[in-house]
Design a protein around this motif. Structure first.
Motif, PDB file in Angstrom:
ATOM      1  N   ILE A   1      33.220  55.187  51.799  1.00 54.08           N
ATOM      2  CA  ILE A   1      32.533  55.895  50.713  1.00 54.08           C
ATOM      3  C   ILE A   1      33.481  56.657  49.799  1.00 54.08           C
ATOM      4  CG2 ILE A   1      30.359  56.058  52.023  1.00 54.08           C
ATOM      5  CD1 ILE A   1      30.902  59.134  52.178  1.00 54.08           C
ATOM      6  N   SER A   2      34.723  56.910  50.208  1.00 54.19           N
ATOM      7  CA  SER A   2      35.614  57.636  49.292  1.00 54.19           C
ATOM      8  C   SER A   2      36.621  56.735  48.585  1.00 54.19           C
ATOM      9  CB  SER A   2      36.276  58.821  49.990  1.00 54.19           C
ATOM     10  OG  SER A   2      36.958  58.411  51.141  1.00 54.19           O
ATOM     11  N   THR A   3      36.430  55.423  48.691  1.00 46.75           N
ATOM     12  CA  THR A   3      37.157  54.470  47.847  1.00 46.75           C
ATOM     13  C   THR A   3      36.118  53.704  47.040  1.00 46.75           C
ATOM     14  OG1 THR A   3      38.965  54.212  49.421  1.00 46.75           O
ATOM     15  CG2 THR A   3      38.661  52.438  47.821  1.00 46.75           C
ATOM     16  N   LEU A   4      36.247  53.741  45.710  1.00 45.76           N
ATOM     17  CA  LEU A   4      35.272  53.029  44.870  1.00 45.76           C
ATOM     18  C   LEU A   4      35.811  51.624  44.606  1.00 45.76           C
ATOM     19  CD1 LEU A   4      34.454  56.042  44.549  1.00 45.76           C
ATOM     20  CD2 LEU A   4      33.686  55.474  42.257  1.00 45.76           C
ATOM     21  N   ASP A   5      35.279  50.648  45.361  1.00 41.95           N
ATOM     22  CA  ASP A   5      35.786  49.285  45.241  1.00 41.95           C
ATOM     23  C   ASP A   5      35.581  48.695  43.849  1.00 41.95           C
ATOM     24  OD1 ASP A   5      36.812  49.164  47.786  1.00 41.95           O
ATOM     25  OD2 ASP A   5      35.083  48.136  48.665  1.00 41.95           O
ATOM     26  N   ALA A   6      34.552  49.153  43.141  1.00 41.33           N
ATOM     27  CA  ALA A   6      34.354  48.643  41.778  1.00 41.33           C
ATOM     28  C   ALA A   6      35.443  49.167  40.840  1.00 41.33           C
ATOM     29  CB  ALA A   6      32.966  49.014  41.257  1.00 41.33           C
ATOM     30  N   THR A   7      35.953  50.377  41.120  1.00 42.54           N
ATOM     31  CA  THR A   7      37.098  50.877  40.352  1.00 42.54           C
ATOM     32  C   THR A   7      38.332  50.028  40.640  1.00 42.54           C
ATOM     33  OG1 THR A   7      36.300  53.162  40.278  1.00 42.54           O
ATOM     34  CG2 THR A   7      38.656  52.843  40.010  1.00 42.54           C
ATOM     35  N   VAL A   8      38.536  49.713  41.914  1.00 39.25           N
ATOM     36  CA  VAL A   8      39.682  48.868  42.285  1.00 39.25           C
ATOM     37  C   VAL A   8      39.585  47.520  41.563  1.00 39.25           C
ATOM     38  CG1 VAL A   8      40.856  47.698  44.202  1.00 39.25           C
ATOM     39  CG2 VAL A   8      39.874  49.993  44.547  1.00 39.25           C
ATOM     40  N   ALA A   9      38.381  46.906  41.594  1.00 41.69           N
ATOM     41  CA  ALA A   9      38.203  45.582  40.989  1.00 41.69           C
ATOM     42  C   ALA A   9      38.362  45.619  39.469  1.00 41.69           C
ATOM     43  CB  ALA A   9      36.825  45.020  41.366  1.00 41.69           C
ATOM     44  N   ALA A  10      37.665  46.556  38.818  1.00 42.81           N
ATOM     45  CA  ALA A  10      37.735  46.622  37.350  1.00 42.81           C
ATOM     46  C   ALA A  10      39.154  46.992  36.899  1.00 42.81           C
ATOM     47  CB  ALA A  10      36.719  47.623  36.812  1.00 42.81           C
ATOM     48  N   GLY A  11      39.803  47.880  37.665  1.00 44.08           N
ATOM     49  CA  GLY A  11      41.175  48.270  37.340  1.00 44.08           C
ATOM     50  C   GLY A  11      42.141  47.101  37.459  1.00 44.08           C
ATOM     51  N   ASN A  12      42.079  46.396  38.577  1.00 42.41           N
ATOM     52  CA  ASN A  12      42.967  45.231  38.748  1.00 42.41           C
ATOM     53  C   ASN A  12      42.735  44.194  37.649  1.00 42.41           C
ATOM     54  OD1 ASN A  12      44.249  46.236  41.015  1.00 42.41           O
ATOM     55  ND2 ASN A  12      42.862  45.203  42.461  1.00 42.41           N
ATOM     56  N   ARG A  13      41.457  43.949  37.333  1.00 40.47           N
ATOM     57  CA  ARG A  13      41.159  42.982  36.262  1.00 40.47           C
ATOM     58  C   ARG A  13      41.736  43.440  34.926  1.00 40.47           C
ATOM     59  NH1 ARG A  13      34.830  42.224  38.164  1.00 40.47           N
ATOM     60  NH2 ARG A  13      35.391  41.276  40.161  1.00 40.47           N
ATOM     61  N   ALA A  14      41.690  44.738  34.669  1.00 39.70           N
ATOM     62  CA  ALA A  14      42.205  45.260  33.395  1.00 39.70           C
ATOM     63  C   ALA A  14      43.714  45.062  33.300  1.00 39.70           C
ATOM     64  CB  ALA A  14      41.840  46.731  33.246  1.00 39.70           C
ATOM     65  N   PHE A  15      44.420  45.366  34.394  1.00 40.97           N
ATOM     66  CA  PHE A  15      45.880  45.192  34.352  1.00 40.97           C
ATOM     67  C   PHE A  15      46.255  43.711  34.238  1.00 40.97           C
ATOM     68  CE2 PHE A  15      45.759  49.552  35.972  1.00 40.97           C
ATOM     69  CZ  PHE A  15      46.692  50.124  35.132  1.00 40.97           C
ATOM     70  N   ASP A  16      45.493  42.844  34.910  1.00 42.65           N
ATOM     71  CA  ASP A  16      45.726  41.394  34.770  1.00 42.65           C
ATOM     72  C   ASP A  16      45.498  40.942  33.336  1.00 42.65           C
ATOM     73  OD1 ASP A  16      46.278  41.254  37.439  1.00 42.65           O
ATOM     74  OD2 ASP A  16      44.367  40.333  38.029  1.00 42.65           O
ATOM     75  N   MET A  17      44.375  41.384  32.764  1.00 44.28           N
ATOM     76  CA  MET A  17      44.001  40.938  31.416  1.00 44.28           C
ATOM     77  C   MET A  17      45.014  41.437  30.378  1.00 44.28           C
ATOM     78  SD  MET A  17      40.206  41.378  29.726  1.00 44.28           S
ATOM     79  CE  MET A  17      39.780  40.620  28.145  1.00 44.28           C
ATOM     80  N   ALA A  18      45.488  42.674  30.560  1.00 46.10           N
ATOM     81  CA  ALA A  18      46.439  43.266  29.603  1.00 46.10           C
ATOM     82  C   ALA A  18      47.876  42.838  29.888  1.00 46.10           C
ATOM     83  CB  ALA A  18      46.332  44.789  29.660  1.00 46.10           C
ATOM     84  N   LYS A  19      48.097  42.213  31.030  1.00 43.15           N
ATOM     85  CA  LYS A  19      49.446  41.828  31.477  1.00 43.15           C
ATOM     86  C   LYS A  19      50.384  43.053  31.467  1.00 43.15           C
ATOM     87  CE  LYS A  19      49.034  37.027  29.898  1.00 43.15           C
ATOM     88  NZ  LYS A  19      47.726  37.140  29.185  1.00 43.15           N
ATOM     89  N   LEU A  20      49.905  44.116  32.089  1.00 43.41           N
ATOM     90  CA  LEU A  20      50.672  45.361  32.165  1.00 43.41           C
ATOM     91  C   LEU A  20      50.720  45.852  33.606  1.00 43.41           C
ATOM     92  CD1 LEU A  20      49.212  47.365  29.122  1.00 43.41           C
ATOM     93  CD2 LEU A  20      51.467  46.269  29.255  1.00 43.41           C
ATOM     94  N   GLU A  21      51.639  46.792  33.856  1.00 41.28           N
ATOM     95  CA  GLU A  21      51.705  47.444  35.162  1.00 41.28           C
ATOM     96  C   GLU A  21      51.295  48.909  35.024  1.00 41.28           C
ATOM     97  OE1 GLU A  21      55.480  46.713  37.137  1.00 41.28           O
ATOM     98  OE2 GLU A  21      55.661  44.851  35.981  1.00 41.28           O
ATOM     99  N   ARG A  22      51.034  49.562  36.167  1.00 40.27           N
ATOM    100  CA  ARG A  22      50.594  50.962  36.154  1.00 40.27           C
ATOM    101  C   ARG A  22      51.567  51.848  35.368  1.00 40.27           C
ATOM    102  NH1 ARG A  22      47.462  47.364  38.857  1.00 40.27           N
ATOM    103  NH2 ARG A  22      45.639  48.374  39.749  1.00 40.27           N
TER     104      ARG A  22
END
Lengths: 389, 389
Positions: free
Chosen positions: B257-278
Motif C-alpha cells: 500500500i505504500s508503493t503506488l504501482d501506477a506511479t511506477v508504471a506511468a513514470g517508466n513509460r514517460a521516461f521510455d517515451m521521452a528517451k530520458l533518464e531520471r
C-alpha cells in the motif's frame, strides 16, 4: 492518421437489472467483446469508458480505473483507462477517443465501453440526475425536465411543419417492431398507434410511449489498426468517420429549437471525412430519446428536407424493409437507453448489421451504416460512419 | 505521431471563490490561455475539460459542452468538446487526450482545461463526494475518507521505513515556502514544522497541515503541432512524453500500500517515451494531496530508493534551491487542490518555469520538467515530461 477497424463487440441485455451492478454490467460487455475478437484481456492497450452520472446514480466516480480494475487489467498491465462524459453522448465520445488513439499510432488495441446503472436510485432523483445534461443554472434550477424540453421541440415542430400526432406515434411503433426482433432489447414487443395515443401524457404532446425508458446496460467495442484487423476477425468493420460537435446547453439560446445545429455540424463533418454522400448510407442508428428526436435527426443529418420526416415515417421509408431503415436495433425507444452506453451500443448494432448477423432484424444488403448519438437536447452530437472492410 | 508543443497557459487564482461560478472559473482560465497564445477563440479546433464531480458539487454534467458554450465556441464553430474524469487526475487526462488528438493529426489547435468548484456544497457532502474517487462498494460505503486512506499509507510507510513525524512535516513546510511565492496560490504564507506538529489531528498520523485543502479553481493549456508552435509564441514548450496508468481502486487490493504501482508504471513509460533518464529532470510537480503522497511519488518515480525521500526532504534536496526541486508551485498542499484542475495546473507551472517566468519561485536553469498527477489513492496516474523547444 492510420485507418481503424472494429474487431469485436459486446452487449449486455438492456433493462431493469436489479440483480447486477454497475461494474458487473460493464465487465460483462467487455468480456463478450474480447471473446468476439478472439482476444485475451492482456492484449488490450488502452480503455475508454463512457458514463454520464455514476457520481449520482451509484455514488461512484473514477470510473475508468474502476472498470480497468474489475476487468483485471489494472493490477497486471496497469493500462491507461479514461472516462468520457457528455451526458447521453458519453458512449459516443468513448468510441471516438478510442478511434483517435489508434489513428494516432499511440496504441494498437483499444476498447471503448459505455455503461449506466439507473434503477438503483430513489424516485425523483433519476429525473433530476438526468437534468444534469441540461443547463442547471438556466434550465434545471427552474424545474424543467427532459420530457419537457423535448415537448417544447415537438410543439414548435408540429406548429411549423404540420406533423400529425399519428406520424409521431409511428416512430415508436416502428422502433418497437424492430426491438421485438432484438434479443437484448428492453421492450421486445410490438405496439400499435392506438397504444401510443392512449398512453399517459407526460409533457404535451409527448406521451409515455413517445419516451425512451430508464435502463441499465452496457456495451463495448474493440478497435485496432485496419491493417491488423484480419489477425483477429474475418469480418472487420472499417471506421470511415468519427466526428463530434457542440451547441449551446440551453434550448432558449438556440437560433431554432427544432433544428439541432450540432447534428448538422457533426453529420456534415462525417460525410466529409468519409468522402460519402447521403445516398451511400444503407441504414442509420439515430438518437430517438423521444419520438420527435428521431424525426429531427433524419432531417438534420440531411436525409430529407426539414418537415418531411414524419410523412416518410408514415409511408414506411424508415422501416426495416424501407428505403432507409432507421434504428433497426429498436432505437433508444424499444431497445432501452442506459445513457452512457447508448453511443457504444449503436456501434455494436451497426457492426452486427454489416456482418449480416442481425437475424430477425437484418437490413438487406447492409454495406455502410451510420450512427448519431446526442447529449442533452443537442449540446453534444457524435456521428460515425462504418463500412464492411 | 506528430510532435506536440504547449503554446499557451491560463490559471485562475486558487482558493475559496464564493463570488464566482464553476463555468466562469473555467472560461476565465481559457481566456487567459488564449491571450497567452495570441489566439482568438475561433482558432480552437477541439476542447477537453477535466472535471471530477460536477454532477455532485454543482449538479451539472455535460461539462465539455457547457464550457464550449460559455466560451462562445458552441453556437459558432460547434467544436467538439469532451469531459474527461479520473477523480483528482481528471485534468491530467484532459491534457493527455489533447496531446493525443494533436499527435494523431486529427486536429491542430486543442485546448485542455481542468476545473472544480468545491465550496458551494454543504458540510459532509464534500468529503462524501471526494470518496467517489475510492471504491464505493469496498471503501466508501464503510465510511472511509481520503485522509483515512492516506493515513493508512503513512502508518505503513513510517513503520517500514522509519520516517519521522518531523520529516513528514517538512514536506508541508517546503511547499508552503514555495506557495508563498506563487501569486495564484490558496495559501501564500510560510509555516513552521512546529505549526504542522501542533495542527489538528485529522487521521493519525496526518494533521490538518499535512492535507491539501478544498479549493475552487481552473487551469487551461493550449497545444499544437511543434512545427507550428512558433506562429503563436516565441517560447514553445515541447511535450516529450504523456503517459497514464491504472491500479486497483481499493487500497486493500494492492500488493504494497505504500508503493503506488501506477506511479511506477506511468513514470517508466514517460521516461521510455521521452528517451530520458531520471538525472535529466530538473524539477517535478508531484501530486502531494497529503504530505506522505509526495514522499511516495519521489520514490515511485525512481528519483531515490524506497524509504529515502523523507531524509532527502529534511536535507533540502527537494527545496527550491535543492538538487531536485519538488513542487515549486507550492503543490496541492499550498497552491490548493481544485481536483479536476490540478493536472492541468501542473502543466501551467512547468511551462512557466521552463519559460523562466516563475519570478520568486523560479527554479535555476530549468530546462526539463516533469508532472505527476494521481487519482484516488493511485488507481490512476498521469505523467508528463516537457522541455524548452
Amino acid at each position: 492518421m492510420r485507418d481503424v477497424a472494429v474487431i469485436g463487440i459486446g452487449l449486455t441485455e438492456f433493462g431493469e437489472k436489479w440483480d447486477t451492478s454497475f461494474r458487473s454490467l460493464c465487465v460483462e460487455a467487455g468480456a463478450k467483446a474480447l471473446e468476439d475478437a478472439n482476444l485475451d484481456g492482456d492484449q488490450i492497450d488502452e480503455m475508454f469508458v463512457g458514463n454520464m452520472s455514476g457520481g449520482r446514480f451509484v455514488l461512484q466516480e473514477h470510473i475508468g480505473a474502476l472498470i480497468s480494475d474489475y476487468s483485471g487489467l489494472a493490477s497486471t498491465n496497469h493500462i491507461p483507462s479514461t472516462r468520457t462524459e457528455a451526458a447521453c453522448a458519453s458512449g459516443g465520445l468513448a468510441f471516438r477517443q478510442a478511434v483517435t488513439t489508434v489513428a494516432s499510432g499511440m496504441q494498437d488495441i483499444v476498447i471503448a465501453a459505455g455503461v449506466e446503472k439507473m434503477t438503483d436510485v430513489g424516485g425523483g432523483e433519476t429525473t433530476d440526475t438526468l437534468a444534469g445534461a441540461a443547463d442547471r443554472e438556466w434550465e434545471g434550477i427552474y424545474g424543467v425536465t427532459f420530457p419537457a424540453l423535448y415537448a417544447m421541440i415537438a410543439q414548435d415542430y408540429m406548429h411549423r411543419y404540420g406533423l400529425t400526432r399519428e406520424q409521431l406515434a409511428q416512430v415508436a411503433v416502428k422502433n418497437h417492431y424492430n426491438g421485438a426482433r432484438n434479443p437484448i432489447a428492453q421492450f421486445r414487443k410490438e405496439i400499435s398507434i392506438e397504444a401510443v395515443m392512449r398512453s399517459t401524457l407526460v409533457a404535451d404532446p409527448l406521451r409515455l410511449l413517445d419516451c425512451s425508458p430508464v435502463t441499465d446496460g452496457a456495451a463495448a467495442v474493440i478497435v485496432c489498426p485496419l491493417e491488423r484487423a484480419k489477425e483477429f476477425t474475418d469480418t472487420p468493420i472499417q471506421v470511415l468517420a468519427s466526428t463530434q460537435a457542440t451547441d449551446t446547453l440551453s434550448l432558449h439560446d438556440r437560433r431554432d429549437i427544432s433544428t439541432l445545429d450540432a447534428t448538422v455540424a457533426a453529420g456534415n463533418r462525417a460525410f466529409d471525412m468519409a468522402k460519402l454522400e447521403r445516398k451511400d448510407i444503407d441504414f442509420v442508428e439515430v438518437h430517438d430519446c423521444f419520438t420527435i428526436a428521431e424525426l429531427c435527426a433524419i432531417e438534420d443529418l440531411g436525409f430529407c428536407k426539414k418537415g418531411e420526416a414524419g410523412k416518410l415515417t408514415e409511408e414506411g421509408y424508415t422501416a426495416l424493409d424501407g428505403d432507409l431503415p432507421i434504428n433497426p436495433s429498436g432505437g433508444l425507444k424499444a431497445c432501452g437507453h442506459p445513457v452512457g452506453a447508448t453511443g457504444v451500443k449503436q456501434i455494436c448494432e451497426i457492426v452486427e448489421q454489416l456482418r449480416g448477423e442481425a437475424s430477425g432484424r437484418q437490413v438487406a444488403n447492409a454495406e455502410i451504416g451510420m450512427s448519431h448519438n446526442v447529449g442533452g437536447t443537442g449540446a453534444t452530437v457524435v456521428c460515425n460512419i462504418l463500412r464492411r472492410a
